[in-house]
Design a protein around this motif. Structure first.
Motif, PDB file in Angstrom:
ATOM      1  N   HIS A 228       0.826  -1.209   0.000  1.00 51.56           N
ATOM      2  CA  HIS A 228       0.000   0.000   0.000  1.00 51.56           C
ATOM      3  C   HIS A 228       0.862   1.261   0.000  1.00 51.56           C
ATOM      4  CE1 HIS A 228      -3.227   2.787   0.766  1.00 51.56           C
ATOM      5  NE2 HIS A 228      -2.678   3.159   1.911  1.00 51.56           N
ATOM      6  N   SER A 232       1.101   4.417  -2.729  1.00 57.50           N
ATOM      7  CA  SER A 232       0.897   5.802  -2.298  1.00 57.50           C
ATOM      8  C   SER A 232       1.960   6.756  -2.823  1.00 57.50           C
ATOM      9  CB  SER A 232       0.878   5.867  -0.758  1.00 57.50           C
ATOM     10  OG  SER A 232      -0.122   5.017  -0.236  1.00 57.50           O
ATOM     11  N   THR A 322      -5.065  -1.018  -6.497  1.00 58.92           N
ATOM     12  CA  THR A 322      -5.304   0.157  -5.654  1.00 58.92           C
ATOM     13  C   THR A 322      -6.738   0.216  -5.172  1.00 58.92           C
ATOM     14  OG1 THR A 322      -3.581   1.399  -6.778  1.00 58.92           O
ATOM     15  CG2 THR A 322      -5.174   2.662  -5.512  1.00 58.92           C
ATOM     16  N   SER A 326      -8.179  -0.371  -1.325  1.00 56.55           N
ATOM     17  CA  SER A 326      -8.822   0.720  -0.614  1.00 56.55           C
ATOM     18  C   SER A 326     -10.224   0.317  -0.158  1.00 56.55           C
ATOM     19  CB  SER A 326      -8.902   1.972  -1.493  1.00 56.55           C
ATOM     20  OG  SER A 326      -9.672   1.709  -2.645  1.00 56.55           O
TER      21      SER A 326
END
Length: 329
Positions: A228, A232, A322, A326
């Motif tokens: 993750h 980012s 992604t 999320s």
């Protein structure tokens, strides 16, 4: 006379440079003696080990001074002179803590590549990875991947500065310079580029999260967190990091020849790619030089080592995951 600034760099590298210079000076002096005194080669042999012996004395002095608490705490230069068989080495040494020696100073110019944000450079070049990174990696893989100590042994400072100036001015002679330059200077130029970025490649913002993620004990939680964090990153940073990652893995594949393991490469690049911001330092995140070595640097190395030991990471796959990630948390 040899003057060396030991500023939290690899001491063995400093000593190797000193050894080379001692041996060169020893050889020159022997030649001069032979010409002036008409000595035979056999008469000279008794002095051929002068450089090595002198280097041993100097190395011992350097180690003692670097490990001496009074020297570490002093802000003054310490001067020593060692002489043997007519060869004199005078060296000055001053300890500079790592937080000062690796302090990033953003460039006020935006025309070059050193000290300029990676997003600005890639946008200007219309590239995904900065040209300097691509070219240095290509040259190292072409003729330096079998070099013992590649990325660990320092290149000549003047060569590195010459390459830096060439890349900053977009010189037409860059490719010729790269093909002619000592490979350690090219490796040093790549390290210098990352070190002089206004912020580390893995960004100031994500630094605390990387430190927390690498400390997780549950493998699944660590995997989710570390992937993750990569998602980012800004795209230029992520793509450049993945390119460097695969390059370093290829270098480590040659460990039996170049003696550079994944851990060695993680130790070299970890603190350069991942460092606390000035605000973190100001807030007391780091207070002593010893804290850097005992905690933060170890964690920085472990972060890079985690990704180096990870199966190949695809930019496209990361981006595809992604949305899933999320919504899954």
């Amino acid at each position: 006379m040899t003057e060396i600034l030991v500023s939290d760099v690899n001491l063995n590298t400093v000593c190797e440079r000193l050894e080379q210079q001692c041996c060169v000076e020893d050889h020159q002096q022997n030649n001069q003696q032979q010409l002036q005194q008409h000595q035979t080669p056999s008469a000279i042999k008794r002095h051929t080990n002068t450089g090595a012996k002198l280097w041993g004395h100097v190395r011992s002095k350097l180690l003692r001074q670097k490990l001496d608490p009074q020297t570490v705490q002093s802000k003054n230069w310490h001067v020593d002179v060692i002489e043997m068989n007519g060869i004199k080495v005078e060296f000055s040494m001053k300890f500079t803590s790592r937080d000062l020696s690796l302090k990033r100073t953003p460039s006020k110019k935006q025309s070059g590549v050193f000290g300029v944000k990676i997003s600005i450079v890639t946008k200007r070049e219309r590239s995904k990875v900065p040209y300097i990174v691509r070219q240095c990696i290509e040259e190292v893989e072409k003729r330096g991947i079998d070099e013992v100590g590649i990325y660990r042994i320092s290149g000549v400072a003047t060569d590195i500065q010459a390459l830096k100036a060439a890349f900053d001015t977009n010189s037409k002679d860059i490719l010729v310079m790269l093909s002619d330059m000592d490979i350690n200077a090219i490796a040093g130029t790549l390290k210098l580029y990352f070190r002089e970025l206004p912020e580390p490649l893995l960004t100031d913002r994500l630094y605390p999260a990387f430190m927390e993620g690498i400390a997780l004990s549950d493998p699944a939680a660590k995997e989710n967190c570390m992937m993750h964090l990569l998602r980012s990153l800004p795209d230029p940073n992520l793509i450049t990091f993945l390119s460097l990652l695969e390059h370093l893995k290829r270098v480590a594949d040659k460990e039996p020849i170049n003696k550079m393991s994944l851990h060695n490469l993680g130790t070299v690049f970890g603190p350069t790619l991942l460092r606390p911001s000035e605000s973190e330092v100001t807030k007391g995140h780091i207070t002593l030089a010893s804290d850097i070595w005992s905690h933060d640097v170890m964690a920085q190395v472990q972060v890079l080592l985690y990704y180096l030991q990870h199966p190949p990471i695809s930019f496209a796959e990361l981006k595809r995951n992604t949305l899933y990630f999320s919504t899954d948390v």
